[in-house]
Design a protein around this motif. Structure first.
Motif, PDB file in Angstrom:
ATOM      1  N   HIS A   1      33.494  25.699  42.884  1.00  0.00           N
ATOM      2  CA  HIS A   1      34.913  25.967  42.744  1.00  0.00           C
ATOM      3  C   HIS A   1      35.163  27.400  43.197  1.00  0.00           C
TER       4      HIS A   1
ATOM      5  N   LEU B   1      36.250  31.252  42.805  1.00  0.00           N
ATOM      6  CA  LEU B   1      36.035  32.143  41.669  1.00  0.00           C
ATOM      7  C   LEU B   1      36.850  33.405  41.828  1.00  0.00           C
TER       8      LEU B   1
ATOM      9  N   SER C   1      34.341  37.390  41.101  1.00  0.00           N
ATOM     10  CA  SER C   1      32.987  36.871  40.908  1.00  0.00           C
ATOM     11  C   SER C   1      32.002  38.000  40.586  1.00  0.00           C
TER      12      SER C   1
ATOM     13  N   VAL D   1      31.388  34.484  25.662  1.00  0.00           N
ATOM     14  CA  VAL D   1      31.485  33.945  27.018  1.00  0.00           C
ATOM     15  C   VAL D   1      30.171  34.181  27.754  1.00  0.00           C
TER      16      VAL D   1
ATOM     17  N   THR E   1      28.216  34.074  31.202  1.00  0.00           N
ATOM     18  CA  THR E   1      28.670  34.164  32.597  1.00  0.00           C
ATOM     19  C   THR E   1      27.611  33.789  33.616  1.00  0.00           C
TER      20      THR E   1
ATOM     21  N   ASN F   1      25.960  30.986  34.261  1.00  0.00           N
ATOM     22  CA  ASN F   1      25.769  29.595  34.688  1.00  0.00           C
ATOM     23  C   ASN F   1      24.408  29.037  34.327  1.00  0.00           C
TER      24      ASN F   1
ATOM     25  N   VAL G   1      32.274  29.828  25.495  1.00  0.00           N
ATOM     26  CA  VAL G   1      32.800  29.427  26.805  1.00  0.00           C
ATOM     27  C   VAL G   1      31.749  29.723  27.864  1.00  0.00           C
TER      28      VAL G   1
ATOM     29  N   SER H   1      31.705  30.517  31.660  1.00  0.00           N
ATOM     30  CA  SER H   1      32.595  30.776  32.791  1.00  0.00           C
ATOM     31  C   SER H   1      32.184  32.042  33.513  1.00  0.00           C
ATOM     32  N   GLU H   2      32.422  32.061  34.809  1.00  0.00           N
ATOM     33  CA  GLU H   2      32.198  33.290  35.575  1.00  0.00           C
ATOM     34  C   GLU H   2      33.479  33.682  36.297  1.00  0.00           C
ATOM     35  N   ASP H   3      34.595  33.094  35.886  1.00  0.00           N
ATOM     36  CA  ASP H   3      35.869  33.381  36.534  1.00  0.00           C
ATOM     37  C   ASP H   3      36.626  34.400  35.688  1.00  0.00           C
TER      38      ASP H   3
ATOM     39  N   GLU I   1      39.760  33.112  33.821  1.00  0.00           N
ATOM     40  CA  GLU I   1      39.437  32.182  32.736  1.00  0.00           C
ATOM     41  C   GLU I   1      38.873  32.941  31.533  1.00  0.00           C
ATOM     42  N   ILE I   2      38.027  33.926  31.819  1.00  0.00           N
ATOM     43  CA  ILE I   2      37.409  34.721  30.751  1.00  0.00           C
ATOM     44  C   ILE I   2      38.482  35.513  30.009  1.00  0.00           C
TER      45      ILE I   2
END
Lengths: 470, 436
Positions: free
Chosen positions: B3, B5, B8, B329, B331, B333, B358, B360-362, B365-366
């Motif tokens: 997706h 990012l 990033s 969070v 990050t 992955n 969560v 996430s690496e976005d 979103e974070i």
């Protein structure tokens, strides 16, 4: 035919005979450009250097209310983090192409990204930036731009940098400026001119823009400052301006040229305003072009006197200085070091082309044996040169400052200070004074190993620079 | 399918491989790619990990391929670059790493490395195009390269001392505190009579990697250490001990006890050391207590970082310092099979308290997750500072990218790291209480 018709401008090499690798006395450089017999050089050993993608990102980082989408694999967006760290407020996105995308193409991913970001942030403009992967695959960015521009009613600007088609990063400035003009400045000149003067500022320090703005507003001018720290309407307004004035004859050259050639906005021929005298000449050019000769002269007199008082008789007499900077900054600094009574030991510039002919000729007349080294990022050459010359001071912004410091030579970096105008001289001199008066940090670094073989230092500095065989 | 990012922070495989190779003294990475790849790594990696510049510059060798090589292939350019790198740059090992362009063109990298070996140059290679994944994949690819190709290169493996422990899973720069963390882990191991093999950092050269196959154990401190540990297990039968995160504070004692049992060490010696360190840590808690209560340290926190950092720091704050893990969070992955364990572990740090976890690496979103959690202090990368300011709560930068801290030998692992964390977190909370 409009110069903006093509996807991207011709590379600097093709347009201006730009050299990225060269070493020799300035007289030879001058002669080569005078004879118009310019042979490209390549390196058979090289170190990382900037590419057009990185330079394009520098410009895009300065456009307000924008989103920059790097349509490529993750790493191509790494520099975005750096720009965020440096205080840029725009958003950075990477489409994160994976192995499958490199085979199948990834238009849909790009389309999704633009649409999602538009709905979430409502930016004024979206940039789509190329890179080696989409350039090699020849991904169809154009149809995404066209389709979504209509669907979302959003300016979308594709910037076709490749990372490999030019060996000179400065081409990236041209490519970004080409795209910005093409998509944001309108198709034709405007009949009604405004009173505004374009101040062309590309990747300059905020203090530099503030200084220039202060001086020009002191002459009663109304300015449209861009592309640094500007919103997109500046590109449309630019077309109606009465004239364009550059902070630098190099980086924004393409912008000034196209504004002149396509939109009929006169370009004022002025040097880079670095140093007391050059700033005076810059103001004088502005004054002459815009009918404010006397005001410019008075302003210069007043500011120059004030600056000299602030410098308090500081002199670089008896000191030799090595300069390693972007070409325009380097040539300006040569003049400034001489103005301050110092001697230039040698100089490394990022690139050399026909835009620098005038300065090369003047230097060749004044100091023909001065060695000029053309390199971006080639630390191994520079370290060897500087070690041999053993200057008293190094002024530079290269990625390898810390290697030079290990030689025990005091360093002044321009990364966090503006050097333009009168206040720039004062700021720079303050740094130089500090560097010269206390060299204890360099002493603390001496003895830390550099990564090179000792035998390299016995080679001639241009050992790995060869004439390109076509 | 991957997706897009925003902001990033995990860069690419090439950069991850560079981060590993650059952290081994004597290893010279030779980048075979376009000229900007190395500068991207310098700007977007090296410069944002708190001051970390192994060569005093970007990586020292890069083939900088141009249009001609994209069209006709870049093999001969790599041959020339490799030959000249050996002449110009000192090294014990030259590691070819590739970028997207040369992989798409299809240059035959193994053949080029083989040619180098035939010249008696110590050369290894890793295919590391950015489209293959992020820094974590790059760490994997580089570690795999060394484990698989070094034995071919040096038939005379270094004899390993008894009790040698390899430490895996700390990725230089991606953990800005990697040096300090490795040093502290080394100190802990030495204290119970083991010999740490840190593999990375200052004095850790290729000799450390030659010794690695003879180790008694692989200590794995993040999911990213599992692959190299497994490779060594397959080739040399070396057993592993896997942690999901850095041991911070009391967790260090648990680790040492496990090691003592697994390796049959002297339990009294270990116990004595742990008691001494615990007593010291407790004295620090006592020193802190007055400020802790007066300034309202006890509050909900948001923590953003790599899984090993979130586990280590999150558990310490929740289990020893009385803070409440509101939003965690991760990050980096982590692979699917690790996620379930992480969820189980991290949502129950404080029993009876509701923690949101969560992956996430976005950046956006974070920020959303932190915003909705309304924590009273944020620990994360510099990218999270903005949302902390928005919430009006103190902020401590602990993960990559770091833009406002210099990190030289500071770490947050072990007992000493716990004290450093108390100082750093306490300072930002205190400063915040003064500014109100």
């Amino acid at each position: 035919m409009s110069p903006l018709r093509a996807k991207a401008p011709r590379s600097r090499e093709k347009r201006l005979d730009t050299l990225g690798a060269w070493l020799g006395p300035v007289s030879a450089a001058s002669a080569e450009f005078v004879a118009e017999d310019i042979v490209q050089r390549i390196r058979t050993f090289a170190q990382s250097s900037h590419d057009d993608l990185l330079y394009a990102l520098r410009i895009l980082a300065g456009i307000k209310n924008s989103i920059t989408i790097i349509h490529g694999p993750r790493g191509c967006a790494a520099a975005g983090l750096y720009h965020m760290a440096a205080g840029c407020n725009t958003r950075w996105v990477v489409t994160n192409l994976d192995e499958r995308d490199t085979i199948m193409g990834a238009d849909s991913k790009l389309r999704k990204a633009v649409t999602a970001l538009h709905h979430r942030y409502h930016p004024e403009v979206v940039f789509i930036v190329g890179n080696p992967v989409v350039a090699i695959n020849n991904d169809d960015i154009q149809s995404v731009v066209k389709e979504l521009h209509e669907e979302l009613n959003l300016p979308i600007v594709p910037v076709y940098v490749t990372g490999f088609s030019s060996q000179n990063a400065v081409s990236g400035y041209d490519t970004a400026l080409h795209a910005l003009l093409k998509y944001l400045s309108g198709k034709s000149p405007v009949a009604e001119k405004s009173e505004t003067v374009n101040l062309l500022s590309v990747a300059e320090h905020p203090q530099d823009r503030a200084e220039a703005r202060g001086l020009l507003e002191g002459l009663g001018l109304t300015l449209n400052v861009f592309p640094d720290d500007a919103a997109i309407d500046a590109f449309r307004s630019a077309v109606a301006a009465r004239a364009s004035l550059s902070l630098c004859p190099d980086a924004p050259e393409y912008l000034g040229t196209i504004l002149l050639e396509k939109y009929g906005v006169p370009l004022i021929d002025a040097p880079r305003p670095v140093g007391i005298e050059a700033t005076g000449r810059w103001l004088k050019s502005v004054g002459t072009a815009l009918g404010a000769t006397q005001a410019a002269e008075e302003l210069h007199q007043r500011k120059a006197d004030e600056t000299r008082r602030q410098l308090g008789g500081f002199s670089l007499k008896g000191r030799s200085v090595y300069i390693s900077l972007s070409s325009a900054n380097a040539f300006s600094l040569i003049d400034l070091v001489e103005e301050l009574g110092g001697e230039v030991a040698g100089v490394t510039v990022t690139h050399l082309d026909r835009l620098h002919s005038r300065q090369l000729d003047a230097l060749a007349a004044r100091n023909p044996s001065l060695q000029i080294h053309v390199s971006d990022g080639q630390a191994f050459e520079e370290l060897s040169i500087v070690r041999k010359l053993a200057p008293d001071l190094y002024v530079g912004d290269a990625t390898h400052l810390a290697q030079i410091a290990r030689l025990g030579i005091p360093i002044v970096s321009l990364e966090t200070i503006g050097i333009i105008g009168y206040s720039g001289v004062v700021r720079l001199v303050r740094r130089i004074k500090a560097a010269l008066v206390n060299r204890s940090f360099e002493a603390s670094l001496v003895g830390i190993k550099h990564p090179y073989q000792e035998s390299w230092f016995r080679r001639s500095h241009n050992w790995y620079i060869k004439r390109e065989v076509k | 399918m991957s997706h897009h990012l925003e902001g990033s922070r995990n860069s690419c495989a090439l950069h991850g491989a560079l981060q590993l190779f650059e952290s081994i003294a004597g290893v010279v990475p030779v980048i075979h790619s376009t000229s900007g790849c190395g500068v991207q790594h310098y700007l977007g990696g090296t410069r944002l990990s708190g001051g970390n510049d192994p060569f005093g510059s970007p990586a020292v060798s890069s083939s900088n391929i141009g249009e001609k090589h994209v069209v006709f292939g870049g093999g001969s350019r790599l041959r020339e670059q490799l030959k000249n790198t050996v002449k110009v740059v000192q090294g014990d090992l030259y590691a070819i790493v590739t970028g997207c362009s040369t992989e798409m063109v299809g240059d035959d990298i193994p053949a080029m490395a083989k040619e180098g070996l035939e010249q008696d140059w110590p050369v290894v290679y890793a295919n590391t195009p950015g489209f293959r994944g992020d820094v974590h994949q790059g760490y994997h690819l580089a570690a795999k390269t060394l484990i698989e190709q070094l034995p071919e290169l040096w038939k005379d493996a270094e004899p390993a001392p008894a009790g040698l422990i390899n430490i895996w899973g700390i990725i230089p720069d991606q953990d800005p505190f990697w040096r300090g963390n490795l040093d502290e882990l080394g100190r802990l191991l030495e204290a119970i009579g083991l010999v740490p093999n840190l593999l990375l950092g200052g004095d850790q050269g290729t000799a450390a990697w030659k010794r690695a196959p003879g180790a008694a154990l692989n200590l794995v401190v993040s999911p990213w250490g599992e692959l190299p540990a497994r490779l060594l297990e397959e080739c040399y039968g070396t057993p592993s001990l896997s942690l999901e995160g850095l041991p911070v504070g009391a967790a260090a004692g648990i680790l040492l006890t496990r090691l003592t049992e697994q390796l049959g060490l002297d339990p009294l010696r270990t116990e004595e050391f742990i008691n001494r360190e615990q007593a010291r840590l407790q004295r620090q808690f006592a020193l802190l207590a007055d400020s802790y209560y007066r300034k309202g340290f006890q509050r909900e926190f948001a923590l953003v970082g790599e899984s090993s950092q979130v586990v280590g720091i999150g558990e310490f704050l929740g289990k020893s310092l009385g803070l409440l893990p509101r939003t965690l969070v991760i990050t980096d992955n982590p692979p699917e099979h690790v996620r379930e364990a992480l969820v189980n572990r991290l949502t129950t740090i404080v029993p009876g308290y509701d923690t949101e976890l969560v992956f996430s690496e976005d950046r956006a979103e974070i920020a959303d997750a932190i915003r909705s959690g309304q924590a009273g202090v944020v620990l994360g990368s510099s990218l999270e500072q903005e949302v902390a300011v928005e919430l009006g709560v103190p902020f401590l930068a602990v993960s990559f990218p770091l833009t406002n801290r210099i990190v030289l030998d500071r770490g947050y692992a072990g007992y000493r790291g716990a004290v450093a964390l108390l100082e750093d977190l306490g300072s930002v909370i205190l400063a915040d209480s003064l500014s109100v």
